[in-house]
Every structure is written in structure tokens, then in C-alpha cells.
Design an enzyme around this catalytic site. Structure first.
Site, short mmCIF file in Angstrom:
data_model
loop_
_atom_site.label_atom_id
_atom_site.label_comp_id
_atom_site.label_asym_id
_atom_site.label_seq_id
_atom_site.Cartn_x
_atom_site.Cartn_y
_atom_site.Cartn_z
N ARG A 65 0.82 -1.21 0.00
CA ARG A 65 0.00 0.00 0.00
C ARG A 65 0.86 1.27 0.00
NH1 ARG A 65 -3.71 2.55 4.43
NH2 ARG A 65 -5.30 3.55 3.13
N HIS A 69 0.45 4.32 -2.59
CA HIS A 69 0.18 5.72 -2.19
C HIS A 69 1.33 6.64 -2.57
CE1 HIS A 69 -3.46 5.30 0.71
NE2 HIS A 69 -3.53 4.43 -0.26
N ASP A 70 2.51 6.10 -2.78
CA ASP A 70 3.61 6.92 -3.31
C ASP A 70 3.36 7.21 -4.79
OD1 ASP A 70 6.06 8.24 -3.62
OD2 ASP A 70 7.01 6.39 -4.31
N VAL A 73 0.92 9.94 -6.24
CA VAL A 73 1.15 11.35 -5.94
C VAL A 73 2.52 11.76 -6.51
CG1 VAL A 73 1.30 13.07 -4.10
CG2 VAL A 73 -0.24 11.11 -3.85
N GLY A 75 3.88 10.63 -9.08
CA GLY A 75 4.60 9.47 -9.59
C GLY A 75 5.39 8.77 -8.48
N ASP A 77 8.13 8.41 -6.56
CA ASP A 77 9.31 9.24 -6.28
C ASP A 77 9.60 9.32 -4.79
OD1 ASP A 77 7.20 10.68 -5.37
OD2 ASP A 77 7.61 12.50 -6.52
N SER A 79 7.91 10.47 -2.54
CA SER A 79 7.44 11.73 -1.91
C SER A 79 6.68 11.44 -0.63
CB SER A 79 6.57 12.53 -2.88
OG SER A 79 5.46 11.78 -3.32
N ASN A 97 -3.78 8.87 4.31
CA ASN A 97 -2.53 8.33 4.86
C ASN A 97 -2.44 8.39 6.38
OD1 ASN A 97 -1.64 7.92 2.23
ND2 ASN A 97 -0.50 9.84 2.12
N PRO A 166 -7.63 7.31 -4.09
CA PRO A 166 -9.05 6.93 -4.08
C PRO A 166 -9.63 6.88 -2.67
CG PRO A 166 -7.66 5.04 -4.57
CD PRO A 166 -6.75 6.22 -4.52
N HIS A 196 -6.27 -6.31 -1.59
CA HIS A 196 -7.09 -6.35 -0.37
C HIS A 196 -7.38 -7.81 0.03
CE1 HIS A 196 -8.75 -1.95 -0.82
NE2 HIS A 196 -7.45 -2.01 -0.67
N THR A 197 -6.70 -8.74 -0.57
CA THR A 197 -6.71 -10.13 -0.11
C THR A 197 -5.87 -10.28 1.16
OG1 THR A 197 -6.10 -12.40 -0.68
CG2 THR A 197 -4.79 -10.70 -1.68
N THR A 245 -9.10 -15.78 4.23
CA THR A 245 -7.66 -16.06 4.34
C THR A 245 -6.89 -14.73 4.40
OG1 THR A 245 -7.61 -16.19 1.91
CG2 THR A 245 -7.69 -18.29 3.10
C1 HEM Z 1 -9.39 1.02 -5.66
C2 HEM Z 1 -9.27 1.96 -4.76
C3 HEM Z 1 -8.80 1.72 -3.36
C4 HEM Z 1 -9.37 2.18 -2.23
C5 HEM Z 1 -10.59 3.08 -2.14
C6 HEM Z 1 -8.61 1.67 -1.12
C7 HEM Z 1 -8.86 1.95 0.20
C8 HEM Z 1 -8.26 1.33 1.27
C9 HEM Z 1 -8.63 1.52 2.65
C10 HEM Z 1 -9.70 2.48 3.14
C11 HEM Z 1 -7.87 0.68 3.39
C12 HEM Z 1 -7.91 0.53 4.91
C13 HEM Z 1 -7.07 1.62 5.54
C14 HEM Z 1 -7.33 1.79 7.01
O1 HEM Z 1 -8.41 1.47 7.49
O2 HEM Z 1 -6.39 2.26 7.71
C15 HEM Z 1 -6.99 -0.02 2.49
C16 HEM Z 1 -6.07 -0.96 2.87
C17 HEM Z 1 -5.19 -1.54 1.99
N1 HEM Z 1 -5.05 -1.24 0.65
FE1 HEM Z 1 -6.33 -0.23 -0.47
N2 HEM Z 1 -7.59 0.90 -1.59
C18 HEM Z 1 -7.65 0.92 -2.96
C19 HEM Z 1 -6.76 0.32 -3.82
C20 HEM Z 1 -5.61 -0.31 -3.42
C21 HEM Z 1 -4.51 -0.63 -4.28
C22 HEM Z 1 -4.44 -0.27 -5.75
C23 HEM Z 1 -3.59 -1.27 -3.51
C24 HEM Z 1 -2.25 -1.81 -3.88
C25 HEM Z 1 -1.79 -1.99 -5.07
C26 HEM Z 1 -4.12 -1.34 -2.17
C27 HEM Z 1 -3.53 -1.97 -1.12
C28 HEM Z 1 -4.04 -2.00 0.16
C29 HEM Z 1 -3.54 -2.88 1.20
C30 HEM Z 1 -2.49 -3.95 1.00
C31 HEM Z 1 -4.25 -2.57 2.36
C32 HEM Z 1 -4.04 -3.14 3.76
C33 HEM Z 1 -2.96 -2.30 4.44
C34 HEM Z 1 -2.56 -2.72 5.83
O3 HEM Z 1 -3.07 -3.68 6.39
O4 HEM Z 1 -1.70 -2.01 6.40
N3 HEM Z 1 -5.34 -0.71 -2.15
N4 HEM Z 1 -7.25 0.39 1.20
#
Ligand code: HEM
Length: 321
Positions: A65, A69-70, A73, A75, A77, A79, A97, A166, A196-197, A245
Site C-alpha cells: 500500500r 500511495h507513493d 502522488v 509518480g 518518487d 514523496s 494516509n 481513491p 485487499h486479499t 484467508t
Molecule cells: C481502488 C481503490 C482503493 C481504495 C478506495 C482503497 C482503500 C483502502 C482503505 C480504506 C484501506 C484501509 C485503511 C485503514 O483502514 O487504515 C486499504 C487498505 C489496503 N489497501 Fe487499499 N484501496 C484501494 C486500492 C488499493 C490498491 C491499488 C492497492 C495496492 C496496489 C491497495 C492496497 C491495500 C492494502 C495492502 C491494504 C491493507 C494495508 C494494511 O493492512 O496495512 N489498495 N485500502
């Protein structure tokens, strides 16, 4: 007159060449970038990331993640790693963040190990990209060849972090257009959301969904998730994004969506009668397609070019030199 015309044409041609050369310099990444300057960079990063993930498995999710998130914003980099300073308003404090993005200290540790063997050579942005790949591989996800040669920014943008990342309340069209603006298509977006798996989300991100009693949520799933997420308070209580899982990188996330067991609203919108339903179905049936598409989309995301001023190699990731 002819002489004047010819020299103008020559100057124009040189300027064009310079422009093309500078564009390709900033765009050209290569997997062998550090082969001569720091041959042990990748193995050093891998050891460091494996150590961090074996200490805490969730860290794999957090690192993937962090790279995402890098890249969204300015690109890719690094940041996001910059802390507040006289010339920096840190992205760490942006809504998506703050209190949520994790793993900064893991990247700092990897960077200091790399600095010990090759000072001033390997960028923090590349370490983030490699860490995301190593994190995926460490929890059973795909691996891929990381392109290298990114530079670190000397600026950060809290404003872009607020506007371009997003939100969990976004609808599917909004998600598609956000990713499109970064050069990623709907299929990339769905594949990347598949990360999000693994990992966890805080109660405030899914509260509305589990209490609204709408028809797009499985009733049993909603009641399970309500147990640790009351109607008010305890905003930062955690729940696994993939209830089946949560610790392994597989395609259960997509199977959950088909059963209306997506945790975030932005998860479930990927399978709710819209244009991405068929991609979700495909990934739910075919884990190897998901994994190879995820790997390709991560490479594509890692290619989002750095915008703004020329980059540097930071000595420490949280501050400019
Ligand atoms: C499609 C739009 C996306 C939205 C709206 C979104 C939103 C979120 C939110 C709200 C969380 C929980 C954060 C929290 O409660 O502190 C999360 C967790 C996470 N997101 Fe996304 N996400 C998106 C796409 C992505 C993408 C593209 C990736 C990676 C390529 C990603 C990887 C992750 C991971 C791995 C977690 C778990 C992080 C952790 O346990 O520390 N997400 N995301």
C-alpha cells in the site's frame, strides 16, 4: 537567407533531439540499473523485507500500500516518505494516509542497510518498489521483475495526496477514472484492488456498509463485522479485508465480492452490477490470471512517471539531503 534558414533548422533539430533525450532519460527504467553500481542492492532489500514480514505478517500488506500511495502522488518518487520540514508539507498527514499508512520504519531500515554497502546510489523510490514486490512474494503472492532507476523527489504534495488517492466511498466509475488518470485501466484497477486479499481496515472505513442493511451485503458477514465495530466509537478497531484467508495472497477477495462479503464500499462496487463484474468473476475463477495480471499492473503502476523537479538520491528517505 539560406544560411539563416539552415541554421534555424539545425537548431530546431538539436532542440528536438535534446527534448526527446531528456524525456527518455526520465522514463527509462531498467531491471539492471544497479548491476554495476550496487550489485547486492536487491538481495539486501529482500533480506530486510523478509525479516520485517516474518516479524509481522501484516507488514507485507502495508508495504504494498505504501508503494501505491507513493506512485499516485507525483509518480513513484518516494514523496510519501518525506516528513514535514521548512520546504515540505508532508503527504503522511493527508486524509488517506494519516493514522493508516504504515511501514515507514521498514523502508528506513532497508535504506540504511543499502546505504551501508553503497552510499548515495539507490533511491528510496526504488527501495519502495522492490519492497512491494518482495512483500508480495513473502506472503504467497506473485513476484515480478522490478524496473529500477527512479529518482527521489525534493518535494511532496499534500494537496495531490488529498485529491488523487481513491476513497473507500468512491463508486466504480470514479475509481475507473481515478486510475485512468494515472495510466491504469479498469482491469489494472480491479487486479490491484485484489491486494485487499491481505491486510486490514479500520472500523470507520466500513461502518456505514455493515449498518446500512442494504441488499449488497451478506447479512451474516455484516453481523460478524459489527461485533468489533460499534455504531459509534472504536473507530480504529481493525478487521481483515479478506475474512477467509487474511494472511495469504490468494483470490479469495474476489470470491468474497461475489458473495457480497466485500469489506469496504469501494470493494463491493467492483461487483455490484457494473462494468467490472466480469473481471471480478474471472479472477474469482482463475487465481493464476489474477496473479499474473496483478504482477503486470504493479509493474505498470511502478512506471507512473515522476512529475515536477528533477529528482535526487536521498541519503535518508524521510528528508531531502
Ligand atoms: C481502488 C481503490 C482503493 C481504495 C478506495 C482503497 C482503500 C483502502 C482503505 C480504506 C484501506 C484501509 C485503511 C485503514 O483502514 O487504515 C486499504 C487498505 C489496503 N489497501 Fe487499499 N484501496 C484501494 C486500492 C488499493 C490498491 C491499488 C492497492 C495496492 C496496489 C491497495 C492496497 C491495500 C492494502 C495492502 C491494504 C491493507 C494495508 C494494511 O493492512 O496495512 N489498495 N485500502
Amino acid at each position: 537567407m539560406n544560411y539563416y534558414k539552415n541554421s534555424c533548422a539545425a537548431i530546431a533539430a538539436i532542440l528536438l533531439l535534446l527534448l526527446v533525450a531528456s524525456m527518455s532519460c526520465s522514463a527509462q527504467l531498467s531491471s539492471s540499473f544497479y548491476d554495476n553500481t550496487c550489485p547486492n542492492a536487491l538481495s539486501t532489500i529482500r533480506t530486510s523485507i523478509r525479516r520485517a514480514v516474518s516479524r509481522e505478517r501484516r507488514m507485507a500488506a502495508s508495504l504494498i500500500r505504501l508503494h501505491f500511495h507513493d506512485c499516485f502522488v507525483q509518480g513513484c518518487d518516494a514523496s510519501i516518505l518525506l516528513e514535514d520540514a521548512p520546504s515540505i508539507v508532508s503527504e503522511r498527514n493527508a486524509g488517506p494516509n494519516r493514522g493508516s499508512v504504515r511501514g515507514y520504519e521498514v523502508i528506513d531500515a532497508a535504506k540504511s542497510e543499502v546505504e551501508r554497502i553503497c552510499p548515495g546510489v539507490v533511491s528510496c523510490a526504488d527501495i519502495l518498489a522492490v519492497a512491494a514486490r518482495d512483500a508480495s512474494a513473502a506472503v504467497g503472492g506473485p513476484s515480478w521483475t522490478v524496473k529500477l532507476g527512479r529518482k527521489d523527489s525534493t518535494t511532496a504534495s499534500l494537496t495531490i495526496a488529498e485529491s488523487d488517492l481513491p476513497s473507500f466511498t468512491d463508486g466504480v466509475d470514479r475509481l475507473i477514472s481515478r486510475f485512468a488518470s494515472k495510466g491504469l485501466n479498469a482491469r489494472d484497477m480491479v487486479a490491484l484492488s485484489g491486494s485487499h486479499t491481505i491486510g486490514q481496515a479500520q472500523c470507520f472505513t466500513f461502518r456505514e456498509r455493515i449498518y446500512n442493511n442494504g441488499s449488497d451485503i451478506d447479512a451474516g458477514f455484516a453481523s460478524t463485522r459489527r461485533r468489533r465495530c460499534p455504531t459509534s466509537g472504536q473507530n480504529d478497531n481493525l478487521a481483515a479485508l479478506d475474512l477467509v484467508t487474511p494472511n495469504s495472497f490468494d483470490n479469495n477477495y474476489f470470491k468474497n465480492l461475489i458473495q457480497k462479503k466485500g469489506l469496504l464500499p469501494s470493494d463491493q462496487v467492483l461487483f455490484s452490477g457494473g462494468s467490472t463484474d466480469n473481471i471480478v468473476s474471472e479472477y474469482s475463477r482463475n487465481p493464476s490470471t489474477f496473479k499474473s495480471d496483478f504482477a503486470s499492473a504493479m509493474v505498470k503502476m511502478g512506471d507512473i512517471p515522476h512529475t515536477g523537479q528533477d529528482g535526487i538520491i536521498r541519503r535518508i528517505c524521510s528528508a531531502i539531503n
